[in-house]
Structures are given as C-alpha cells and as structure tokens.
Design a protein around this motif. Structure first.
Motif, PDB file in Angstrom:
ATOM      1  N   PHE A  58      81.425 161.663  48.647  1.00 26.86           N
ATOM      2  CA  PHE A  58      81.153 162.769  49.658  1.00 26.86           C
ATOM      3  C   PHE A  58      80.991 164.096  49.300  1.00 26.86           C
ATOM      4  CE2 PHE A  58      82.318 165.089  53.612  1.00 26.86           C
ATOM      5  CZ  PHE A  58      81.439 164.533  54.487  1.00 26.86           C
ATOM      6  N   LEU A  64      82.450 172.120  52.169  1.00 22.30           N
ATOM      7  CA  LEU A  64      81.518 171.992  53.404  1.00 22.30           C
ATOM      8  C   LEU A  64      81.823 172.366  54.305  1.00 22.30           C
ATOM      9  CD1 LEU A  64      79.140 169.907  53.036  1.00 22.30           C
ATOM     10  CD2 LEU A  64      80.313 168.197  54.096  1.00 22.30           C
TER      11      LEU A  64
ATOM     12  N   MET B   1      70.943 175.802  48.725  1.00 24.53           N
ATOM     13  CA  MET B   1      70.931 175.529  50.142  1.00 24.53           C
ATOM     14  C   MET B   1      71.695 174.101  49.998  1.00 24.53           C
ATOM     15  SD  MET B   1      69.900 177.001  52.637  1.00 24.53           S
ATOM     16  CE  MET B   1      68.824 176.627  53.991  1.00 24.53           C
ATOM     17  N   GLY B  58      78.228 164.523  51.783  1.00 27.26           N
ATOM     18  CA  GLY B  58      78.549 165.533  52.664  1.00 27.26           C
ATOM     19  C   GLY B  58      77.345 166.378  53.118  1.00 27.26           C
ATOM     20  N   THR B  59      76.374 166.763  52.126  1.00 29.65           N
ATOM     21  CA  THR B  59      75.487 167.661  52.367  1.00 29.65           C
ATOM     22  C   THR B  59      74.581 167.024  53.465  1.00 29.65           C
ATOM     23  OG1 THR B  59      74.051 166.521  50.648  1.00 29.65           O
ATOM     24  CG2 THR B  59      75.395 168.449  50.141  1.00 29.65           C
ATOM     25  N   TYR B  61      75.429 166.312  56.330  1.00 31.52           N
ATOM     26  CA  TYR B  61      76.012 167.008  57.664  1.00 31.52           C
ATOM     27  C   TYR B  61      75.310 168.466  57.689  1.00 31.52           C
ATOM     28  CZ  TYR B  61      78.435 163.015  58.316  1.00 31.52           C
ATOM     29  OH  TYR B  61      78.979 161.705  58.450  1.00 31.52           O
ATOM     30  N   THR B  62      75.159 169.140  56.316  1.00 29.18           N
ATOM     31  CA  THR B  62      74.857 170.504  56.531  1.00 29.18           C
ATOM     32  C   THR B  62      73.190 170.580  57.162  1.00 29.18           C
ATOM     33  OG1 THR B  62      75.900 170.783  54.473  1.00 29.18           O
ATOM     34  CG2 THR B  62      74.476 172.550  55.072  1.00 29.18           C
ATOM     35  N   LEU B  65      73.156 169.793  60.765  1.00 29.17           N
ATOM     36  CA  LEU B  65      73.544 171.081  61.481  1.00 29.17           C
ATOM     37  C   LEU B  65      72.355 171.976  61.750  1.00 29.17           C
ATOM     38  CD1 LEU B  65      75.430 172.744  63.238  1.00 29.17           C
ATOM     39  CD2 LEU B  65      76.041 173.907  60.902  1.00 29.17           C
ATOM     40  N   ARG B  66      71.632 171.918  60.506  1.00 29.89           N
ATOM     41  CA  ARG B  66      70.483 172.795  60.320  1.00 29.89           C
ATOM     42  C   ARG B  66      69.283 172.303  61.625  1.00 29.89           C
ATOM     43  NH1 ARG B  66      70.285 174.073  55.375  1.00 29.89           N
ATOM     44  NH2 ARG B  66      69.265 171.758  54.824  1.00 29.89           N
ATOM     45  N   GLN B  69      70.297 172.990  65.073  1.00 24.66           N
ATOM     46  CA  GLN B  69      70.138 174.399  65.296  1.00 24.66           C
ATOM     47  C   GLN B  69      68.917 174.793  65.565  1.00 24.66           C
ATOM     48  OE1 GLN B  69      72.069 176.762  62.153  1.00 24.66           O
ATOM     49  NE2 GLN B  69      73.911 176.942  63.391  1.00 24.66           N
ATOM     50  N   GLN B  70      67.801 173.850  64.902  1.00 25.04           N
ATOM     51  CA  GLN B  70      66.359 174.174  65.216  1.00 25.04           C
ATOM     52  C   GLN B  70      66.166 173.259  66.580  1.00 25.04           C
ATOM     53  OE1 GLN B  70      64.756 176.255  64.170  1.00 25.04           O
ATOM     54  NE2 GLN B  70      65.438 176.920  62.024  1.00 25.04           N
ATOM     55  N   TRP B  72      65.591 169.913  66.677  1.00 26.05           N
ATOM     56  CA  TRP B  72      64.969 168.984  66.183  1.00 26.05           C
ATOM     57  C   TRP B  72      65.572 167.591  66.408  1.00 26.05           C
ATOM     58  CZ3 TRP B  72      63.291 172.075  61.357  1.00 26.05           C
ATOM     59  CH2 TRP B  72      62.276 173.224  61.787  1.00 26.05           C
ATOM     60  N   TYR B  89      72.875 160.830  65.939  1.00 22.63           N
ATOM     61  CA  TYR B  89      72.018 161.537  65.988  1.00 22.63           C
ATOM     62  C   TYR B  89      70.615 161.025  66.329  1.00 22.63           C
ATOM     63  CZ  TYR B  89      75.456 164.407  63.545  1.00 22.63           C
ATOM     64  OH  TYR B  89      76.383 165.312  63.125  1.00 22.63           O
TER      65      TYR B  89
END
Lengths: 901, 123
Positions: A58, A64, B1, B58-59, B61-62, B65-66, B69-70, B72, B89
């Motif tokens: 993860f 994170l 990023m 985990g990325t 989830y980043t 979120l992005r 926020q847009q 989409w 989602y």
C-alpha cells in the motif's frame, strides 16, 4: 483554466466543510489494507506476514494522509485558520484577560481612529471640489504697510483680474454676509441666517453643480438685474420641507424679494459651514463699492488653467496690481498681488495642530500597547510549561511563536474593530468641533472611510506584532527538560523578563509625562486666557444683535430715531443699568470689525506710511454699558455726529483709544485735533473725507484674550450710518433673566426684526477660546488615559513581581526582615522604572512642548510650574500604584509562603 | 506527483507509472468495469499490466481525490464483495468526455513517439 478553477472551487469548499472526508479516508484505507491482507492470506501467507506485505504494497499511509490533506484544501491557509480558531479558544478560556486587553486597546485605538479620520478628512484628502489641485486663493498684499500677504481684495481689483487674466480659467469673488430671512413653504418666524454673495461663476469655479435647479446665469450677476438666490440643502429641508416647489419660490432677504433658482448638495459648504444662501455679488454690492479699488472686502478664489503653476499665476496677478498701483498711487490698495493654493491656504493654519493631536493619540496607543505587552508577558511566563509540552510533542519553535503572536494580533484586531465602531460614532462630533471647523469645507469627508479603516487595522497589526514579539519569543525560549521539571517551583523572575518589564513601564511613564505636560501647559494657558483682563466688564453684561433692513430704514433719520428710542426703551426695562449700542460686537474674532485709513490734519503722515485704525460707531451710553473707562475728555452726547443733513454735514466728534493716541500723536495732546477719515460706508452711501474732532481718549480694549491692542476710534452711531447694531446691556442680575424682556421690547418696536447673537460677554469670550478649549479637552483626555494606563501598568508590574517572589520574601521575613524593609524593597521596585521613565521623558517633553508653542498663551513651553507639578503628580501615582502590592507583600506569612511549594 | 516507486533492485525491471497516466488508467478502468472501489481499481491495473507496472496502491487514492476534485468521478459508500464498507467510484458525464480527450491525446503522443523512434532506428 477551467480545470484549475474547478480545483480551486473544490479546495475552497473543503475549507468550510467539516473533517469527515479525512475520517472517511481512514475507513477506506483500512478496508483496502484488509482486502489486501485477506488476499495474501489466501495466497498462503501467515496473517502477520500478510499484514506487513499489505502495508508494503500500500505504501506509507501516514505520508499519503498528509499529502491528501494538503491536496484537499489550501494547507497554509488551513494552518492559519486552525491557529486562529485555537487562539479564539484560548482567549475565550481566559475572558478576564481578553476583555481587559481588548478594552484597553479599544480605548487607544478609538482615539487613534477618530483623530486619524480628522487628519485624513482634512489634511490627506483634498478639498471636496472638482480638480482641487487647480484651485487657488488670490489676495492683495501689503495694503496698509503691514506686509500682510493675505489682504482681502477690493471689488475693482477683482473685476480687473477677471478681465485681464491669462493664467486662470475663472476667478470668483465672495463676500460673506448675513440676512434676515423669511419665506419658505413653512410659515415660520423670520430668522437670521448667514449667506454669501458670490460672483456668478462661483460654483463653476469650484466645479459644483446644484442637486436641484441651476446656478447663476451670467446676466444675473449684473447690478440691478432680477434678484435670484440659491439655497443650501439644509435650508431647503428646513424651510421648504425638501419639496421641489422651492424652485421659483420667493424668499425675502433683508426684506427684498429673491427667487430661488437652485439647491446645493448637502455636503457643500463654502465659504463657511453656516452659509445657507448664495446670491449674485453684483446685485448685493452697491455700485460704488463694486468699482472701488480701496474697499477691501472680497475673498477671491480662482481656477488655474491646465498646466499653469501657482507661481505663474502669482507673477501675473502681482503684475496687474503693480501696474494699477503705479497708475493710481493715491489708491489705498495692495502694492502687489498674491496667489496661493486654496487647499494649502484652507488647512495651513491647523496642520501642525492636527499632527500634534495625531502624535498625542499615537502616544496613547503606545501606552495601551505597552500595557497589553505587559499582560501578554505575564501570561507567557505562566504558559511556559504549556509551550514546553507542545514543543515536546513536536511543535516547532516557529509554530509556537506564530501562535503567540497571533494571540496578540487577534487582541489588537478586536480592539481595532471596537475602536473603529466607536470612532465612527464620534466623527460627526469631531467634524463639528474641530479647530476652525466653521471654515473647513471638509466636514463631509471626516468619517471612517476605507483609508481610516486600513490605517487603523494596519496600526493594530504592526503594534500587535511588536507588542507580542518579546512575550512570544520569551515564552518559546524554553529548555524543554528544565521547564517541564520546574513544573511547580516558582522562582524569582529571570533578569531579562524583569528588565523588559521595567523598560515597558518606564516607557509608559515617559509617554504619560509627555501627554500630561502638554495637557498641563494647555490648561495653564487656557486659565491665562480666561483671566485676561480685556479692559471691559465681563460680569452681568449681555450682548445681542439686530440688523435694520435697508428697505425699511432707508433714511439716516429713521435709523437714528429708532436707535435713540431703542436705547431709551431698553434702559427702562427692569434689571437694566446701562444700555450701549455699537456697530460691531465687543468681543470678536479677527477681521470682524472694519478698519479705515485716516489722516491727522496739519500733521503729515510718516513718509510712505498709511495711518490705519479700526473704527466702531457707538452711542452715548456705550462706554458705561461696556465698562470701558474714558481716560480723558467726555463720552458722546446725542449732538456729536455730523448731523442728519446730507447736504450740509458739520464736523463730527470722535473718541480715540489710548493705543491710537500713543501711536499717532506721540507727545502731543490729541484732544481738539481734527481727523479725516478716508472712507466710510453705511446705509447704501459711501462718504469719503469726513472731518472729526477728537473729544476724548478711551482705555484700550482687547477684542479677545489672544488679541492685541489695536488703534481704534469711536464715531457717533446716532448719525444713522450703521444698520448692523450690537446692543450691550449692563444688568443688575444674571444676564439670562433679561433676555426675554429685551426681546419683547425690540419686537414691540419692530415685529419684523430678528434678535440674534444673544450672549453674555463671558460666553462671547468662551467662544473665542473654543479651539483652545477643544484641544485642551483632547489633550486632557489623552493625558488622563495615559496616567490611568500607566498606573495600571505599574501596579501590574509590582504585584507580578511580588507574586513571583513570595518565596524569597517569605525567607527574608523568616530570617528577620521587618515589614518596613519588605515594603521599602517592593516600593523601590516600582519607583525605579517610574523615576527612569520621568528622567527619559523630560527631554522628550521639552521637545513636545516646543511644538505646542503656537498654541500657548502667556505660558512658556518650558513652564517651570508645569514641569515640576506634573512629574511630582506622576511620582505620586507611581507610589500609590506600587504601595498596594507592597503592603500586600508585608502581609505574606512565611509559614504559608514557604510551605505552599 | 505520483508516488510510483521501485521496490528495491530485484524488481528494478518493472516500469514506473508515467506521470498523469494513472489518472487515465483509472478513468478507463471505471469506464470498462463500472463503479469500483479503490482496491478493485488497484487489482484491475495490476491484472491488466501483468505486473509490469509497479505502484504503491495508496497512490491510487491520491489520483481518485484529484479526479473527484475535477468532477470527473463521484464516490458513494457501498459494500464490497466480502461485506466490507467501501467507497465505490463511478465515472461522471464530464469524466467520460475527459476520458475521450485523454485517450485521443495519448494515442497522438504515442504515435508521434513511435514515429520518432522508427525514424531514429532507420538511420
């Protein structure tokens, strides 16, 4: 672009939403990790291995989360808001501290915002007219050999300038006047109002348009044209109910009918705030006066052509006046002309004063700040443990300092907001009472506007940071280990803390000294003003004014008969001892009474020098009623004038004052000498070269306490030339009790006359000292605030010192120190910074006092009395403030004091 | 990023996820499979890439979120296959459009790069 906007919106909303998404994410992460673990278990791992493999797969959950939080909204703003909310919570937790701090700051910042709104409205913003930087004031200079660069202008010269100028777009002339007003849609009694006769282009010159109707047409500003008038907003509301019917309505000014053609905006006040009606200059002034080059009665303003400098205009006007003077050397007129910026001329006289006031409130804010810094420091010391704990939990020093600073800034901002609110309630009062307020067109600009708002907030921010900085640095300069250990051991304050506090209090005392001495000097000088002997009676003396309309009192005989009758009638009123009549009030502001050029027969005037003196027309009772002693000769009788026959005037009699005798007759005896007055205007006639024989010498009279003794002559009023009459009554009892009776007597004689300016001589004197009173009151207020704050500061300092030293004092007492010794020790603690403050304050005070020089009357800036009494008073307050905690210190019971650890 | 990291030298042959491509892959996944939770998305990417791509899950989830926020994608709580609470989602209309745009963009760039590599190879 759209994507960025959407992102911004999302982040922005997140600012105001709650913390739920973060918790949601925790759940989501947990689910993910469990699912992963389940999978690894299915693949045959042990549950422990599976869990760690899942965490590896993860990635760093903590990072994170952090990253996610930053992405979700604006991180720095969020931190800021979090700190802000925290600070609010902290302040709410100690309401006593917060309320005291905010109240102290609000006091200081209210004064600051109010005075700054005055400075801003008058000095920083320009005149409320169109393109004010192009507006100028025009003068003749050096008319009567007195080097006065700001002499009023003769109408003839004004008309010449209008005709000849190439540097000015427009030149407008103004004559201040007052009228008996009647008319309007509301039937109300006639009243006396101030007005202004202005040339037709006055409003165009200022660039002001009426809110209703129009300004004057060129043809309306001609001698004998139809009579039109423009009224003020206030008059329109008051007498016409604000109805549009005011246009073309007829009003009466001094009995003459005028048609209203316009209404001015409510914010417009020129040339004075009291002006309620404007009429064309050439209709108002008699034709002879209009052409004269020696009758200096006009205020003249102009608008520069674009690109023309004041200096160019000055050179041009100066040239025009010089040329005329060269061609007509016999005219009593300026030797040249002068042009200055109108804005400068209007506020020049009160600039220093306003800046002094601003400096004074600055001191008050500083003193309030010092107090708050002291409070913050006390708090900070008590919070070192809290800070140490926070640091131990990972807060950086920067973060802690920021939070403490924010605490101070938040207090200041609350103080500023309260101050702005209070100040906005005060500005109207200030605008009405400001020095010279009646002649400032800025009134509407004196308010809490955006610049006042920003200035006050900015000031709060800066002083808030300054006041919070040391306490914040101090509270955060902990040594975690020792501060946590020291938990409950109260110890003698560190050197740096107590020194910082001493410095703060010394500063407070020094600043208070400056303010109090300034207040003291002004009070002393006000006392001097009030006790000045003007040379006339001030007790039981009442004055009132009337103005005889020239429509009704056209002939001098009519005026003369009326005045004789008036005097007799008033004298018969109960409580009246003497009645006097004069063409000019007895106590007046500068420039109120006319002056004229004269010659002494058979005595050549000094080479190139004109002889000039003030003149008043008075009746036989005047000197007794006013209480002015005659030093030589006799008072007037009813037969002393030039007579009422215009065709065959006989020489009149004149009484001169001591100053005139001394200045122009030197060693000779003036009695029996003849004077020739150059001109004399009254009742629609202008006469020149009247002969008068000196029959008496009166004692000098000051027109007002600050005034100087002017050469003056008195001519008989019963010649009927004067229609503006000032009545002076010597009464046996309280002058106020005579007013009603006097009014009714006058109304019985002529029901149309309005009686105005009813005031005792004491009140008149009070009025001439109004500006001094206002300034004195403000300085007194600031000084009072300062000393109160300083006393509180000192008290706080000493009692804090005592509370920090309970231990030490207990030991001292236990070891045999007497109560007296303890008291003395504590007292000295408080007195030392006070004495240092006074020592530092004295030179500053001397400097501040020298700035006050022009406001002082009969008091030197370094007035020994004030400079001794005020420091002693401060010292007394210091002793008082530190003796309370000192007495408390002596009551410490060493048994309790030592065991309380 | 993106926190696309290699997991030690032994697996260094695996490719890092190109910046921005994770977003595209997630959009495509949601388009192909309908509403899905984060775990499902990670599995699908793992499966499709045949373990060539290496990413910290985990990325995802980043990225999610992005994309949220847009506007989409949207998220709703639901229950996963084995009865756990999970956030599902799904693609929105504007997400669908964005997917089309991104796909076209990707293909164009891939084509250009392909041609460039081909030319260089012929030298």
């Amino acid at each position: 672009m759209l994507a960025r906007l959407r992102l911004f919106a999302a982040k922005f909303w997140a600012l105001f939403s709650d913390r739920k998404p973060d918790h949601d994410f925790d759940d989501e992460m947990q689910t993910h990790l469990r699912l992963l673990t389940d999978r690894y278990i299915c693949e045959g791992m042990t549950s422990d291995d599976a869990a760690s493999a899942a965490r590896r797969q993860f990635g760093n959950a903590f990072l994170l989360q952090e990253h996610r939080r930053e992405m979700r909204t604006f991180p720095s703003l969020e931190n800021f808001l979090r700190d802000f909310r925290f600070v609010l919570r902290q302040l709410r937790k100690s309401p006593g501290f917060s309320i005291i701090a905010i109240a102290v700051l609000a006091l200081g910042l209210t004064a600051n915002a109010a005075i700054f709104s005055l400075v801003n409205g008058v000095l920083l913003r320009s005149l409320p007219f169109a393109e004010p930087e192009r507006l100028v004031a025009l003068f003749e200079r050096d008319v009567i050999d007195n080097n006065n660069p700001y002499n009023s202008v003769a109408p003839g010269n004004f008309l010449d300038w209008q005709r000849l100028t190439k540097t000015l777009d427009r030149i407008a002339g103004i004559s201040f006047a007052s009228f008996n007003f009647s008319g309007g849609s509301i039937s109300a009694a006639a009243e006396r109002i101030d007005g202004c006769a202005g040339s037709g282009n006055l409003f165009e010159t200022l660039g002001i348009t009426p809110i209703l109707g129009r300004t004057f047409l060129p043809d309306e500003d001609r001698p004998g044209s139809t009579r039109v008038a423009i009224v003020s907003y206030d008059l329109w509301k008051r007498r016409f109910n604000g109805l549009p019917g005011v246009l073309s309505a007829s009003i009466r000014l001094n009995g003459e009918p005028y048609t209203v053609v316009g209404v001015m905006p409510p914010t417009f006040s020129y040339p004075a705030r009291s002006v309620q009606v404007w009429l064309p200059l050439q209709v108002y002034l008699p034709a002879t006066v209009l052409q004269s080059h020696d009758n200096h009665i006009l205020t003249v303003i102009g608008r520069l052509r674009p690109g023309v400098s004041v200096a160019q205009a000055r050179a041009e006007i100066d040239g025009i006046v010089r040329r005329y003077k060269r061609a007509h050397p016999e005219e009593v007129m300026g030797k040249g002309g002068n042009v200055v910026s109108l804005g400068e001329f209007t506020v020049g006289g009160i600039r220093t004063l306003l800046l002094l006031l601003l400096g004074a409130v600055g001191c008050v804010v500083l003193i309030a700040s010092v107090n708050v810094a002291n409070l913050l420091l006390t708090r900070a010391v008590g919070r070192r443990r809290e800070m140490a704990i926070r640091a131990a939990l990972g807060a950086s020093r920067g973060r802690v300092v920021r939070q403490l600073l924010m605490e101070s800034v938040v207090l200041y901002l609350f103080g500023a907001l309260a101050g702005l609110l209070l100040a906005s309630l005060l500005t109207d009062y200030l605008a009405a009472r400001a020095p010279n307020a009646a002649w400032l067109p800025h009134a509407a600009q004196i308010c809490v506007d955006p610049s006042v708002f920003l200035f006050t907030l900015g000031m709060a921010l800066v002083t808030g940071i300054l006041a919070g900085l040391f306490p914040a640095l101090h509270a955060s300069s902990f040594d975690i280990a020792s501060d946590l250990k020291e938990a409950s051991r109260s110890n003698t304050p560190t050197r740096s803390q107590s020194r910082f506090r001493d410095v703060l209090v010394a500063m407070e005392v020094a600043l208070s000294l400056v303010l109090l001495v300034a207040a003291g000097l002004l009070m002393r000088s006000f006392g001097e003003l009030l006790s000045t002997n003007l040379g006339l009676r001030t007790a039981n003396t009442l004055t009132m004014r009337i103005s005889l309309p020239e429509t009704k009192y056209r002939e001098r005989t009519q005026v003369s008969t009326f005045l004789k009758e008036l005097s007799d009638q008033l004298k018969s009123a109960p409580g009246v001892l003497d009645v006097g009549l004069s063409s000019c009030p007895t106590v007046v502001l500068p420039g109120f009474c006319p002056d004229t050029v004269f010659q002494i027969e058979n005595q050549p005037s000094p080479a190139g020098k004109l002889m000039d003196a003030q003149y008043r027309a008075v009746d036989p009772g005047f000197f007794r009623a006013a209480g002015i002693p005659l030093l030589q000769g006799r008072p007037f009788t009813v037969r002393d004038g030039i007579g009422l026959d215009d065709k065959h005037p006989h020489p009149g009699n004149v009484i001169i004052n001591q100053a005139l005798a001394k200045q122009f007759f030197a060693a000779q005896d003036p009695i029996g000498k003849y004077l020739t007055l150059y001109w004399f205007v009254g009742n629609n006639v202008e006469r020149t070269r009247l002969r008068f024989r000196v029959i008496g010498i009166a004692a000098n009279v000051l027109e007002r306490p600050q005034g100087s003794t002017e050469p003056t002559f008195y001519v008989p009023i019963l010649d009927g030339d004067s229609t503006d009459i000032s009545i002076i009554l010597h009464t046996t009892r309280d002058p106020d009790s005579i007013v009603a009776e006097a009014r009714s007597i006058i109304h019985r004689m002529d029901a149309d006359l309005s009686v105005f300016g009813v005031q005792s001589v004491r009140e008149l004197i009070g009025e001439t000292t109004r500006d001094t009173q206002f300034i004195m009151a403000l300085f007194g207020l600031f000084g009072g605030l300062a000393i109160a704050l300083a006393a509180v500061g000192l008290y706080g300092l000493v009692s804090w010192g005592v509370s920090q030293r309970v231990n030490e004092i207990s030991i001292r007492i236990a070891l045999g120190a007497t109560r007296g010794e303890v008291r003395q020790m504590i007292l000295i603690k408080g007195l030392r910074p006070a004495l240092i403050g006074i020592a530092i304050g004295v030179p500053f005070t001397a400097f501040a006092a020298s700035l006050l020089r022009n406001l002082l009357f009969q008091v030197r800036p370094v007035d020994p009395f004030t400079f001794i009494v005020v420091p002693l008073m401060l010292l007394g307050v210091a002793i008082l403030a530190s003796s309370l905690p000192a007495i408390r210190a002596t009551r410490i019971d060493p048994n309790i004091g030592l065991r309380s650890e | 990023m993106l926190y696309a990291m290699t997991k030690g030298t032994a697996e260094a042959k695996k490719s890092e996820v190109l910046q921005g491509t994770l977003d595209l892959m997630i959009l495509k996944t949601l388009h192909a499979l309908g509403p899905l939770h984060g775990f499902g998305i990670a599995r699908r990417i793992e499966q499709v890439s045949e373990e060539v791509l290496q990413l910290n899950e985990g990325t995802v989830y980043t990225s999610l979120l992005r994309l949220q926020q847009q506007g989409w994608i949207t998220a709703n709580w639901g229950t996963s296959e084995n009865n756990r609470k999970a956030k599902f989602y799904s693609l929105t209309k504007s997400g669908l459009k964005q997917l089309a745009r991104e796909t076209e963009n990707w293909e164009r760039i891939a084509g250009v790069i392909g041609r460039v590599l081909l030319l260089e190879g012929q030298k």
